[in-house]
Design a protein around this motif. Sequence first.
Motif, PDB file in Angstrom:
ATOM      1  N   ARG A 115       0.670  -1.274  -0.098  1.00 39.13           N
ATOM      2  CA  ARG A 115       0.209   0.083   0.048  1.00 39.13           C
ATOM      3  C   ARG A 115       0.957   1.016  -0.110  1.00 39.13           C
ATOM      4  O   ARG A 115       0.564   2.204  -0.551  1.00 39.13           O
ATOM      5  CB  ARG A 115      -0.941   0.009   1.210  1.00 39.13           C
ATOM      6  CG  ARG A 115      -1.970   1.133   1.283  1.00 39.13           C
ATOM      7  CD  ARG A 115      -2.719   0.855   2.470  1.00 39.13           C
ATOM      8  NE  ARG A 115      -3.676  -0.095   2.504  1.00 39.13           N
ATOM      9  CZ  ARG A 115      -3.998  -0.974   3.484  1.00 39.13           C
ATOM     10  NH1 ARG A 115      -3.637  -0.751   4.569  1.00 39.13           N
ATOM     11  NH2 ARG A 115      -4.887  -1.837   3.342  1.00 39.13           N
ATOM     12  N   HIS A 116       2.098   1.294   0.612  1.00 40.68           N
ATOM     13  CA  HIS A 116       2.797   2.311   0.708  1.00 40.68           C
ATOM     14  C   HIS A 116       3.597   2.701  -0.440  1.00 40.68           C
ATOM     15  O   HIS A 116       3.658   3.752  -1.085  1.00 40.68           O
ATOM     16  CB  HIS A 116       3.906   2.119   1.938  1.00 40.68           C
ATOM     17  CG  HIS A 116       5.207   2.984   1.665  1.00 40.68           C
ATOM     18  ND1 HIS A 116       5.139   4.171   2.203  1.00 40.68           N
ATOM     19  CD2 HIS A 116       6.398   2.824   1.236  1.00 40.68           C
ATOM     20  CE1 HIS A 116       6.117   5.029   1.909  1.00 40.68           C
ATOM     21  NE2 HIS A 116       7.030   4.097   1.524  1.00 40.68           N
ATOM     22  N   ASN A 118       2.259   1.651  -3.540  1.00 41.41           N
ATOM     23  CA  ASN A 118       1.430   2.037  -4.610  1.00 41.41           C
ATOM     24  C   ASN A 118       0.976   3.398  -4.228  1.00 41.41           C
ATOM     25  O   ASN A 118       0.737   4.338  -5.237  1.00 41.41           O
ATOM     26  CB  ASN A 118       0.002   1.292  -4.387  1.00 41.41           C
ATOM     27  CG  ASN A 118       0.203   0.023  -5.276  1.00 41.41           C
ATOM     28  OD1 ASN A 118       1.035  -0.229  -6.355  1.00 41.41           O
ATOM     29  ND2 ASN A 118      -0.256  -0.974  -4.896  1.00 41.41           N
ATOM     30  N   ASP A 119       0.645   3.955  -2.935  1.00 42.66           N
ATOM     31  CA  ASP A 119       0.416   5.237  -2.598  1.00 42.66           C
ATOM     32  C   ASP A 119       1.641   6.156  -3.447  1.00 42.66           C
ATOM     33  O   ASP A 119       1.365   7.345  -3.216  1.00 42.66           O
ATOM     34  CB  ASP A 119       0.316   5.470  -1.216  1.00 42.66           C
ATOM     35  CG  ASP A 119      -0.921   4.863  -0.766  1.00 42.66           C
ATOM     36  OD1 ASP A 119      -1.918   4.482  -1.612  1.00 42.66           O
ATOM     37  OD2 ASP A 119      -1.124   4.777   0.412  1.00 42.66           O
ATOM     38  N   GLU A 142      -7.484  -8.074   0.630  1.00 42.60           N
ATOM     39  CA  GLU A 142      -6.596  -6.630   0.743  1.00 42.60           C
ATOM     40  C   GLU A 142      -5.292  -6.760   0.018  1.00 42.60           C
ATOM     41  O   GLU A 142      -5.164  -5.803  -0.816  1.00 42.60           O
ATOM     42  CB  GLU A 142      -6.669  -6.095   2.119  1.00 42.60           C
ATOM     43  CG  GLU A 142      -7.923  -5.803   2.878  1.00 42.60           C
ATOM     44  CD  GLU A 142      -8.553  -7.140   3.389  1.00 42.60           C
ATOM     45  OE1 GLU A 142      -8.033  -8.162   3.332  1.00 42.60           O
ATOM     46  OE2 GLU A 142      -9.497  -7.125   3.969  1.00 42.60           O
ATOM     47  N   GLN A 146      -4.101  -4.918  -3.652  1.00 39.23           N
ATOM     48  CA  GLN A 146      -2.956  -3.927  -3.854  1.00 39.23           C
ATOM     49  C   GLN A 146      -1.922  -4.551  -5.293  1.00 39.23           C
ATOM     50  O   GLN A 146      -1.478  -4.043  -5.831  1.00 39.23           O
ATOM     51  CB  GLN A 146      -1.778  -4.189  -2.725  1.00 39.23           C
ATOM     52  CG  GLN A 146      -2.453  -3.504  -1.421  1.00 39.23           C
ATOM     53  CD  GLN A 146      -2.684  -2.000  -1.753  1.00 39.23           C
ATOM     54  OE1 GLN A 146      -1.767  -1.131  -2.480  1.00 39.23           O
ATOM     55  NE2 GLN A 146      -3.856  -1.463  -1.369  1.00 39.23           N
TER      56      GLN A 146
END
Length: 606
Positions: A115-116, A118-119, A142, A146
């Motif tokens: 998530r980090h 991708n963000d 989840e 991602q």
Amino acid sequence: MSTPPPAVLEAMQQIGKMLQAGDLRAAHDRLQSIVEQHPEYAEGLRLLGGVRQALGDVEGAEALLRKAMRADPGWAPTWASLGELLLHSGRQNEALPLLYRAAQRLPHAALLLARHYNDQQRPADALAIVAPLCGSAQAPAELVAQHVAALAALGRQNDAVGFYRQRAEASPNDPAAAHSLAIALAAASRPEEAERVTHYALGRGYRTAAAYFTHASSLIALGKLESAEAALRDCLRQDPRHTEAHDHLARLVWLRTGDSAQSTASLDQALQRFQGDEALLAAKAAILQGAGDAHGAYLCLSASAAHAQASPALLTRAGLAALEFDPMAALKLAERALQRSPSAATAKNLLAAALLGTGDARQALRHCEALLVNAPDDQYLIALQATAWRLLGDERYDALCNYPQLVLAQPLQAPPPWQDLPHFLADVKRSLERLHNPHGHPLLFQSLRHGTETTGDLTRHPDPVIQALFETFDAPIRTYLAHIGHGTDPLRGRNRGTYRFNGGWSVRLRSAGYHTNHVHPRGWISSAFYVDVPDSMTHASSTDGCLAFGQPSIVTAPPLPAQYVVRPEAGRLVLFPSYFWHGTVPFHSEQSRLTVAFDVVPGGPE
């Protein structure tokens, strides 16, 4: 970690139920008692640290987590919890090694890393983390999301569909595998099949929050908004802290009512149960700001932001609201966030924007230049840099924002089998009007005022007329690429002669409608195509409905006006760099203004 006494295990089960119910204070007191009696019990220390963090005591939480690591250096959940806390605090250099270490054992740590990345728009790094784990049929939804997001960001949506379709076909009775396929289908803008597959998974008893959320997302793309709203409420019954579901539900309620109180009602209910939850507070503030109430968004967070231990993320969210009306307050919040998290990119962006509003363009420029080293294609940062140059009278602004050269308007040619452009535009108008909600309110978080916008990506819409429209855009896009040529600036430096669409949508503005000034942060080349315009816009003496370039959306000292305008004309496609500030002049007419817009990004080399 040694096994604790049975009484402690039973107490931990009760604490788990308290946490699930949102009773943080009771859970805290029970955990405090346990660790006082068993000071080396690593899991008790870890959970107590998590509760302290949720209650706002970040420093106390970190101290407990480090104590847990000393008590049992090999307990992977503690690595993950401490890594998550450090990441949330913006201390990436400390967080990432811990999360990488934990990711070998815990999918949750891998999820945090993915998530980090991708963000941070680093999909290749996210893919390297999740791809090995998603080969397992037991990969949680989840993590699958991602994985799919990383592939989609790399333009590999079809690879994601193929991978998860193969898994679903190998396990035809596994609803979890079906749900994974639905996630991939949704990312590939194939909502009909995604909805059908998710409906099957739910019917087989796979009624998880994630499954309901995927179902709702597919229903939104299909325009079945009432059913989508019901699915989102089912999701929130399963997981009341699911911030994305709250966000989507608020958008739907706003579209139906145009009322911010009704739109945030579900968040208010969750906040009664999970008082002080920063993620929920930030979600509510974002909704209020997206509805045009920046003051309300700021007030929503002001009490929490006043705490000495407010997280950098919350301080930044409050600062983004303040930026619209009080740059000095935004500047102070950004500085506080950076004191606690010196590497937080979002807080640095906020700082640069706030400095432009307080009259310190030179300092803002220094921050922009430093940020662009790591994010050279961020169109918002390029826009901030250009704004600083303009305020300083720097000649580089005129080169970067050469509007007569870089804004190109071209007439569209009707594709076969249409005989001429008016007949083609009439069919395009009919197709688009079926997608606009005639009674809807403007979407949240969008630049338009007094109008409606389509949901879903038009570049992947199955309507043959809409497909023909986007195919017809190819020639003028290639003309634009040849027109701008090659160079080292942020526009020409990415010109490889190829492109791919990165989203498409339609806007219908009513009388008094307009677009507020904005940029497209993840674009490269942006557009406006005029399908139908009011008769009043054809008068050369009027600026009604004109596309205006150069006026920033943020407060600047001194204020900066628009510098260049393009008059709308049915059948005209306007292309321009995504970092250009642009908006439209309000118009007054009984006729509506119907447009299509899209972004493109560089394609691979031919």
